[in-house]
Write a protein that holds these residues in place. Structure first.
Motif, PDB file in Angstrom:
ATOM      1  N   ASP A 143      45.246  38.976  40.538  1.00 27.02           N
ATOM      2  CA  ASP A 143      44.824  37.731  40.761  1.00 27.02           C
ATOM      3  C   ASP A 143      44.250  37.778  42.097  1.00 27.02           C
ATOM      4  O   ASP A 143      44.753  38.782  42.932  1.00 27.02           O
ATOM      5  CB  ASP A 143      46.066  36.629  40.892  1.00 27.02           C
TER       6      ASP A 143
ATOM      7  N   ASP B 190      41.663  35.281  38.136  1.00 27.80           N
ATOM      8  CA  ASP B 190      42.645  36.158  37.453  1.00 27.80           C
ATOM      9  C   ASP B 190      41.975  37.189  36.883  1.00 27.80           C
ATOM     10  O   ASP B 190      41.270  36.950  35.536  1.00 27.80           O
ATOM     11  CB  ASP B 190      43.449  35.139  36.676  1.00 27.80           C
TER      12      ASP B 190
ATOM     13  N   ASP C  10      47.224  31.655  34.986  1.00 26.58           N
ATOM     14  CA  ASP C  10      48.125  31.268  33.997  1.00 26.58           C
ATOM     15  C   ASP C  10      49.360  31.874  33.785  1.00 26.58           C
ATOM     16  O   ASP C  10      50.361  31.589  32.951  1.00 26.58           O
ATOM     17  CB  ASP C  10      47.421  31.808  32.551  1.00 26.58           C
ATOM     18  N   GLY C  11      49.546  32.759  34.832  1.00 29.08           N
ATOM     19  CA  GLY C  11      51.134  33.054  35.259  1.00 29.08           C
ATOM     20  C   GLY C  11      52.027  32.276  35.544  1.00 29.08           C
ATOM     21  O   GLY C  11      53.184  32.041  35.511  1.00 29.08           O
TER      22      GLY C  11
ATOM     23  N   ASP D  96      53.632  37.447  34.357  1.00 31.88           N
ATOM     24  CA  ASP D  96      51.993  37.791  34.680  1.00 31.88           C
ATOM     25  C   ASP D  96      52.153  37.659  35.955  1.00 31.88           C
ATOM     26  O   ASP D  96      53.083  36.833  36.669  1.00 31.88           O
ATOM     27  CB  ASP D  96      51.278  36.886  33.853  1.00 31.88           C
TER      28      ASP D  96
HETATM   29 CA    CA Z   1      46.992  36.089  34.073  1.00 30.75          CA
END
Ligand code: CA
Length: 246
Positions: free
Chosen positions: A20, A35, A196-197, A235
């Motif tokens: 990221d 990301d 999205d982590g 993630d």
């Molecule tokens: Ca990710």
């Protein structure tokens, strides 16, 4: 218009490296989260190139005096510039072929008391206002298309094994469609950009609960990261928080 911000990124608990990247240009009111993907194919390079292109684009052609329309156009062209740069680097350097990244950008526009967002991929922007969290971006993912078609619920999408399959990203195609969005800003608004982590580990209620915990943005950013890690940290996790203070 006045604002304050805090940003943090964390490798999480499962991934060997952090792919990221984020950008905070607080004085201009421009922020971004990217990301990267590609593993050994240099996802970290792609995300850094993306935010660097945003930084360069606003250094070249951005002013705090811009109105909402020019600000939105500048963000959109910055995202497209990021895409071109990633494709160019991947074309020159075979070990980086196939690298890609999301890119979600935000500009605060004092003149109009509005904000602009331009994004590609599944890094999200949220608005927290009057105790309610609303998602401002729509993920460019296969599962989100299924939600749009009424075939999955939002909750099923969040837990779906194909949840991370993107329909669009920088670096995958010369032609990408950048989604843009402009909206009114009120004093007290809190904006969140995240990878999205965070959202794979915490649902909107979980995020909202943390945003209401403390007025200290640094503490809130740390709490979001800690909670995502406590839930597994599958993630890399990145959060950029921006509060409108006046
Ligand atoms: Ca990710």
């Amino acid at each position: 218009m006045k604002w304050e911000s805090a940003a943090l990124t964390d490798r999480g608990r499962r991934r060997p490296q952090n792919e990221d990247a984020f950008l905070t240009r607080v004085e201009l009111g421009v922020f971004a989260v990217a990301d990267g993907m590609g593993g050994h194919a240099a996802g970290d390079v792609a995300s850094r190139l993306a935010v660097q292109q945003v930084a360069d684009a606003i250094t070249d052609a951005y002013s705090r005096r811009f109105g909402i329309r020019r600000a939105t156009e500048t963000l959109e062209s910055a995202v497209l510039r990021g895409n071109r740069e990633i494709l160019a680097v991947a074309g020159r350097e075979p070990d980086k072929a196939g690298m890609g990244t999301t890119l979600t950008t935000l500009a605060l526009v004092s003149r109009d008391r509005r904000a602009a967002i331009a994004h590609v991929g599944d890094s999200r922007a949220y608005l927290y206002r009057d105790g309610r969290l609303s998602q401002l971006t729509r993920d460019h993912t296969w599962v989100q298309e299924q939600v749009g078609a009424g075939l999955l619920t939002q909750e099923q999408a969040r837990r779906h094994p194909f949840g991370n399959i993107l329909t669009q990203a920088l670096g995958t195609d010369a032609e990408i469609r950048v989604d843009t969005h402009a909206f009114e800003i009120l004093t007290g608004d809190l904006l969140l950009l995240c990878s999205d982590g965070l959202t794979a580990m915490l649902d909107d209620d979980g995020i909202g609960a943390i945003l209401r915990e403390s007025p200290d943005l640094e503490a809130v950013a740390q709490r979001l990261i800690d909670q995502a890690n406590e839930r597994g940290g599958h993630d890399n996790i990145t959060v950029v928080l921006v509060r409108i203070t006046g």
